[in-house]
Design an enzyme around this catalytic site. Structure first.
Site, PDB file in Angstrom:
ATOM      1  N   HIS A 189       0.817  -1.215  -0.005  1.00 19.97           N
ATOM      2  CA  HIS A 189       0.264  -0.016   0.046  1.00 19.97           C
ATOM      3  C   HIS A 189       0.886   1.163  -0.051  1.00 19.97           C
ATOM      4  O   HIS A 189       0.265   2.331  -0.249  1.00 19.97           O
ATOM      5  CB  HIS A 189      -0.921   0.052   1.302  1.00 19.97           C
ATOM      6  CG  HIS A 189      -1.948  -1.159   1.114  1.00 19.97           C
ATOM      7  ND1 HIS A 189      -3.327  -0.874   1.026  1.00 19.97           N
ATOM      8  CD2 HIS A 189      -1.988  -2.345   1.113  1.00 19.97           C
ATOM      9  CE1 HIS A 189      -3.937  -1.878   0.980  1.00 19.97           C
ATOM     10  NE2 HIS A 189      -3.023  -2.883   1.033  1.00 19.97           N
ATOM     11  N   ASP A 218       3.542   9.683  -0.689  1.00 28.44           N
ATOM     12  CA  ASP A 218       2.502   8.747  -0.034  1.00 28.44           C
ATOM     13  C   ASP A 218       2.272   7.582  -1.256  1.00 28.44           C
ATOM     14  O   ASP A 218       2.386   7.957  -2.246  1.00 28.44           O
ATOM     15  CB  ASP A 218       1.310   9.689  -0.173  1.00 28.44           C
ATOM     16  CG  ASP A 218       0.180   9.221   0.980  1.00 28.44           C
ATOM     17  OD1 ASP A 218       0.245   8.271   1.361  1.00 28.44           O
ATOM     18  OD2 ASP A 218      -0.458  10.162   1.491  1.00 28.44           O
TER      19      ASP A 218
END
Ligand code: F6P
Length: 481
Positions: free
Chosen positions: A167, A376
């Site tokens: 992720h 991110d």
């Protein structure tokens, strides 16, 4: 549709955390709370649709719990001792891997006892999955806390189809190679049939590292193992339940709450919003400084504009997170002190986590959503905001270092390290012609609706369960390695 039979599951998700955390209040009362982070937001609707078992830690140390049903999900808790929480979770996962995989924004620490704990806990997750999965089941391992599980599980259960999804970003080779256990991590991941990343560059990076560090042959996104297996590495940008968010945003309760929020902020002309886990990767400091400066410069008026920053408590026992909290507390105090007026605080800072309804109301209340991470993997908050803007208004300011920037191309893009650039982008978003913002939002909404969480899960699981090519062909990749 349920995929549980005779107590065994034909679809299994393994993640460090269960979707709910067990919270024990000081008076001993036990409650369950939604776990923090984008992984849970994304996977919960997938599990609701597919059924099966979710294996994970329940968030409290030194407690062994039996499998249980919660809100229609079959949850299988894995216990962690207090020492493992310190060494495997706070230590190796969040003190070593997290900063290393996020551009070393904070210095990663390398401790051999943290690594030993990581190996031991990964083994426990693998053993649990080996007991829970039915013959031939599909097992989907999630995220950086569990990178050794694919190979450990394959050794115990070669009959399974094993997928892995990361992720968070996968770091550039130069950084990954600092890791003393780099080879073990790469070998851990190659136990999967399919390794998924957020972005194509990460998949290429991984394949190249496997070729150079482990010595396996590779061709494009395929890795050829000496035992005849092949592993595919590819990008699957994660998403959200876009329809669910839109439905929620359309409810009269959320609408009324959004109005109430604006009123309690003093009905300003411009409401800017940030919602993040309180994490040093999120660029909170940079964005608040930029906002403070545009008020100080007189570009916008403190009577007109409010920045609401929600910072969800996260990893509070890890040193870097404690330091960050103090840092942000001080910065907010300084900006409010410097540019605020009586009854007009430019920044409303909330160190708390809120239910989805309140988040949707905040998204509806905000004219400008500010998402400025320094790095991110994806950033689902950006996608949630877009999904909630069903009337195609509002503006998104988005860091080019968020995975979401590759998809949400109509956002106001910023380099969060460039404070002047960020000030200009904030002003541009605040003062843009509403028709311009509407044009941008419409395009982004279409993308998020077309590429929702079902699209993500289906793309990954279809690839995972697709029959492999014949082995002989794969051992002789065209043009060598
Ligand atoms: O999305 C990255 C991630 O680390 C997830 O794996 C995790 O569930 C989430 O952020 C929240 O972090 P934590 O579980 O450490 O509170």
């Amino acid at each position: 549709m349920s995929t549980m039979a005779a107590g065994l599951a034909e679809f299994v998700v393994i993640a460090n955390r269960l979707p709910v955390d067990r919270f024990i209040a000081p008076d001993g009362t036990v409650t369950w709370r939604t776990s923090p982070g984008g992984l849970v937001t994304a996977l919960e609707p997938v599990m609701r649709r597919k059924g099966g078992a979710w294996i994970g830690w329940h968030g409290a140390p030194d407690e062994k719990l039996k499998p249980f049903e919660h809100d229609g999900l079959h949850l299988v808790p894995v216990p962690l001792s207090a020492q493992e929480v310190e060494e495997y979770y706070e230590g190796f996962s969040n003190g070593t891997l997290w900063p290393l995989y996020h551009d070393v924004i904070a210095p990663p620490e390398f401790h051999r006892e943290w690594w030993d704990s990581y190996v031991q806990v990964n083994q426990r997750f693998a053993e649990k999955a080996a007991r829970v999965a039915r013959r031939g089941a599909v097992v989907w391992v999630q995220d950086y806390q569990l990178q050794l599980v694919p190979t450990m599980l394959r050794e115990l259960r070669p009959d399974l189809r094993i997928g892995f999804f990361l992720h968070i970003p996968f770091p550039p080779r130069e950084l990954f190679q600092q890791l003393p256990w780099r080879r073990q991590i790469l070998e851990g991941l190659t136990g999967a049939d399919l390794v998924g990343f957020q972005l194509p560059g990460a998949a290429q990076n991984f394949v190249r590292l496997v070729r150079e560090r482990v010595g396996h042959k590779t061709h494009r996104g395929l890795i050829y193992l000496p035992d005849g297996r092949s592993v595919k590495a590819s990008a699957y940008p994660i998403s959200i339940d876009a329809h669910g968010f839109e439905q929620l945003a359309r409810t009269p309760g959320v609408d009324a709450r959004a109005k109430e929020i604006r009123e309690s902020l003093g009905s300003p002309k411009h409401v800017l919003l940030g919602i993040d886990r309180l994490d040093y990767t999120k660029g909170l400091r940079q964005r608040l400084r930029a906002f403070g400066e545009i008020i100080r410069d007189g570009s916008i008026d403190v009577d007109d504009s409010v920045f609401v920053q929600v910072a969800t408590p996260s990893r509070e026992r890890v040193d870097q997170y404690r330091l960050l909290r103090d840092d942000i507390d001080r910065l907010v105090g300084r900006i409010n002190g410097d540019v605020g007026r009586i009854g007009q605080q430019p920044i409303t800072y909330l160190h708390a986590s809120y239910p989805r309804e309140e988040m949707a109301a905040l998204y509806r209340a905000a004219d400008v959503m500010v998402v400025t991470p320094l790095r991110d993997g994806m950033n689902l908050v950006a996608k949630e905001y877009v999904a909630c803007r069903y009337d195609d208004n509002g503006a998104l300011v988005l860091s080019e270092f968020a995975g979401a920037a590759a998809e949400l191309r109509q956002a106001y893009r910023v380099n969060p390290y460039d404070i002047n650039g960020m000030k200009a982008a904030l002003l541009e978003a605040i003062t843009a012609d509403p028709r311009e913002n509407s044009r941008r939002m419409k395009a982004m909404r279409k993308h998020v609706v077309d590429h929702d969480i079902d699209h993500w899960a289906t793309a990954f699981l279809d690839d995972l369960t697709a029959p492999s090519e014949p082995h002989d062909k794969k051992m002789r990749p065209p043009g060598g390695s």
